[in-house]
Design a protein around this motif. Structure first.
Motif, PDB file in Angstrom:
ATOM      1  N   PRO A 122      37.948  40.751   5.863  1.00 55.44           N
ATOM      2  CA  PRO A 122      36.649  40.133   5.600  1.00 55.44           C
ATOM      3  C   PRO A 122      36.240  39.058   6.604  1.00 55.44           C
ATOM      4  O   PRO A 122      35.056  38.786   6.754  1.00 55.44           O
ATOM      5  CB  PRO A 122      36.823  39.531   4.204  1.00 55.44           C
ATOM      6  CG  PRO A 122      37.935  40.308   3.577  1.00 55.44           C
ATOM      7  CD  PRO A 122      38.854  40.655   4.703  1.00 55.44           C
ATOM      8  N   THR A 123      37.206  38.421   7.271  1.00 56.11           N
ATOM      9  CA  THR A 123      36.851  37.369   8.227  1.00 56.11           C
ATOM     10  C   THR A 123      35.933  37.902   9.320  1.00 56.11           C
ATOM     11  O   THR A 123      34.961  37.249   9.720  1.00 56.11           O
ATOM     12  CB  THR A 123      38.113  36.758   8.862  1.00 56.11           C
ATOM     13  OG1 THR A 123      38.947  36.235   7.842  1.00 56.11           O
ATOM     14  CG2 THR A 123      37.741  35.644   9.836  1.00 56.11           C
ATOM     15  N   ALA A 124      36.232  39.088   9.808  1.00 56.60           N
ATOM     16  CA  ALA A 124      35.379  39.696  10.831  1.00 56.60           C
ATOM     17  C   ALA A 124      33.983  39.958  10.282  1.00 56.60           C
ATOM     18  O   ALA A 124      32.981  39.764  10.980  1.00 56.60           O
ATOM     19  CB  ALA A 124      36.003  40.994  11.328  1.00 56.60           C
ATOM     20  N   GLY A 125      33.910  40.380   9.022  1.00 58.66           N
ATOM     21  CA  GLY A 125      32.610  40.607   8.406  1.00 58.66           C
ATOM     22  C   GLY A 125      31.819  39.321   8.254  1.00 58.66           C
ATOM     23  O   GLY A 125      30.603  39.296   8.467  1.00 58.66           O
ATOM     24  N   VAL A 126      32.500  38.247   7.875  1.00 59.90           N
ATOM     25  CA  VAL A 126      31.829  36.951   7.740  1.00 59.90           C
ATOM     26  C   VAL A 126      31.245  36.508   9.085  1.00 59.90           C
ATOM     27  O   VAL A 126      30.108  36.027   9.160  1.00 59.90           O
ATOM     28  CB  VAL A 126      32.809  35.889   7.191  1.00 59.90           C
ATOM     29  CG1 VAL A 126      32.192  34.496   7.282  1.00 59.90           C
ATOM     30  CG2 VAL A 126      33.187  36.203   5.757  1.00 59.90           C
ATOM     31  N   VAL A 127      32.028  36.664  10.148  1.00 60.92           N
ATOM     32  CA  VAL A 127      31.553  36.265  11.477  1.00 60.92           C
ATOM     33  C   VAL A 127      30.330  37.088  11.886  1.00 60.92           C
ATOM     34  O   VAL A 127      29.350  36.556  12.424  1.00 60.92           O
ATOM     35  CB  VAL A 127      32.681  36.419  12.512  1.00 60.92           C
ATOM     36  CG1 VAL A 127      32.151  36.197  13.927  1.00 60.92           C
ATOM     37  CG2 VAL A 127      33.810  35.442  12.219  1.00 60.92           C
ATOM     38  N   ALA A 128      30.364  38.400  11.631  1.00 65.83           N
ATOM     39  CA  ALA A 128      29.235  39.254  11.995  1.00 65.83           C
ATOM     40  C   ALA A 128      27.975  38.859  11.231  1.00 65.83           C
ATOM     41  O   ALA A 128      26.882  38.771  11.802  1.00 65.83           O
ATOM     42  CB  ALA A 128      29.586  40.717  11.722  1.00 65.83           C
ATOM     43  N   ILE A 129      28.114  38.605   9.937  1.00 60.61           N
ATOM     44  CA  ILE A 129      26.959  38.209   9.123  1.00 60.61           C
ATOM     45  C   ILE A 129      26.468  36.828   9.524  1.00 60.61           C
ATOM     46  O   ILE A 129      25.263  36.557   9.554  1.00 60.61           O
ATOM     47  CB  ILE A 129      27.333  38.267   7.634  1.00 60.61           C
ATOM     48  CG1 ILE A 129      27.564  39.718   7.218  1.00 60.61           C
ATOM     49  CG2 ILE A 129      26.256  37.635   6.762  1.00 60.61           C
ATOM     50  CD1 ILE A 129      28.106  39.883   5.819  1.00 60.61           C
TER      51      ILE A 129
END
Length: 271
Positions: free
Chosen positions: A146-153
């Protein structure tokens, strides 16, 4: 050049005066659109025959999703919570960062043209990157999850809200800002008391609207390893497990509808 090829038409007014009426550019625009469509069809090898002969398969897949597998629902909660948490954290952090960046990109607040140009270019570059591409890059930097998803968002929200925010700031009435500067306030204090009250409702409304969209974006980030419901969608599509996929889609539809309803209520209050 268009007016030279198609000279304006002479119109005689009732008083005898002659005026020139320019020819409509609509035929030229339609020609360009038709030409662009023809070239697009040729380059993409688009086929209407394939579209109409294969479109029925969509309804076959939808039919296989109905009824959804309700026993799969308990397995969705963790992935669904990851998706919502990615959306919420990324949206909040991105919206908070968008405020100072938007101020630095506002030509009526910052005197340095170099700083304004730099931050406008940064926001433009961030907007050109699709969220999936950003998430893919983030997975190489921060690993799968999820960390990668948070950064993208976060980056998408920063670019989206920041763009709208600095446009609002540049269009505000600067009378109160100049008055507060004249009584001894610095530019930050004048912005706080004169400009911020004017742009705050729009800023909050845009942030909420962006959060709505981020819930949908977060649902597909699992395709590039960013976690959440998207990972389950990818697995179920790979295994052709359509009843489980139907349950995931139903859960997402209900979740997104509830979030949009609540967000719309608050946005109407702000506007």
């Amino acid at each position: 050049m268009y007016d030279k090829l198609f000279p304006p038409r002479k119109v005689v007014l009732p008083n005898g005066k002659i005026v020139l009426e320019k020819r409509s550019r609509m035929p030229f625009i339609l020609l360009l659109v038709i030409l662009a469509v023809i070239l697009s069809v040729r380059f993409t090898e688009f086929s209407l025959q394939i579209l109409f002969t294969r479109i029925g398969q969509i309804f076959v897949i939808i039919g296989n999703m109905i009824p959804p597998d309700w026993s799969y629902l308990p397995h969705l909660w963790k992935a669904l919570m990851d998706t919502l948490q990615m959306s919420l954290i990324g949206s909040m952090m991105g919206a908070l960062l968008a405020l100072p960046v938007a101020v630095l990109a506002s030509s009526n607040i910052i005197r340095s043209r170099a700083i304004v140009t730099l931050f406008k270019i940064i926001l433009s570059l961030l907007r050109t990157l699709p969220t999936l591409v950003t998430a893919l890059i983030a997975t190489f930097v921060f690993g799968l999850g999820p960390t990668a998803g948070v950064v993208a968002i976060l980056l998408f929200t920063l670019s989206y809200v920041g763009k709208l925010m600095y446009e609002q700031i540049e269009n505000v009435d600067m009378g109160a800002f100049e008055a507060m500067e004249s009584i001894g306030m610095n530019r930050i204090q004048a912005f706080r008391y004169a400009v911020m009250p004017q742009v705050l409702p729009g800023y909050l409304s845009n942030s909420l609207f962006c959060f709505e969209g981020n819930v949908r974006y977060a649902a597909i980030l699992g395709y590039v390893g960013a976690g959440g419901v998207g990972l389950l969608i990818k697995e179920d599509l790979g295994w052709r497990d359509y009843p489980n996929l139907g349950m995931i889609i139903l859960t997402l539809v209900v979740t997104v509808y509830l979030i949009e309803t609540i967000s719309e209520h608050f946005r109407k209050k702000l506007i």
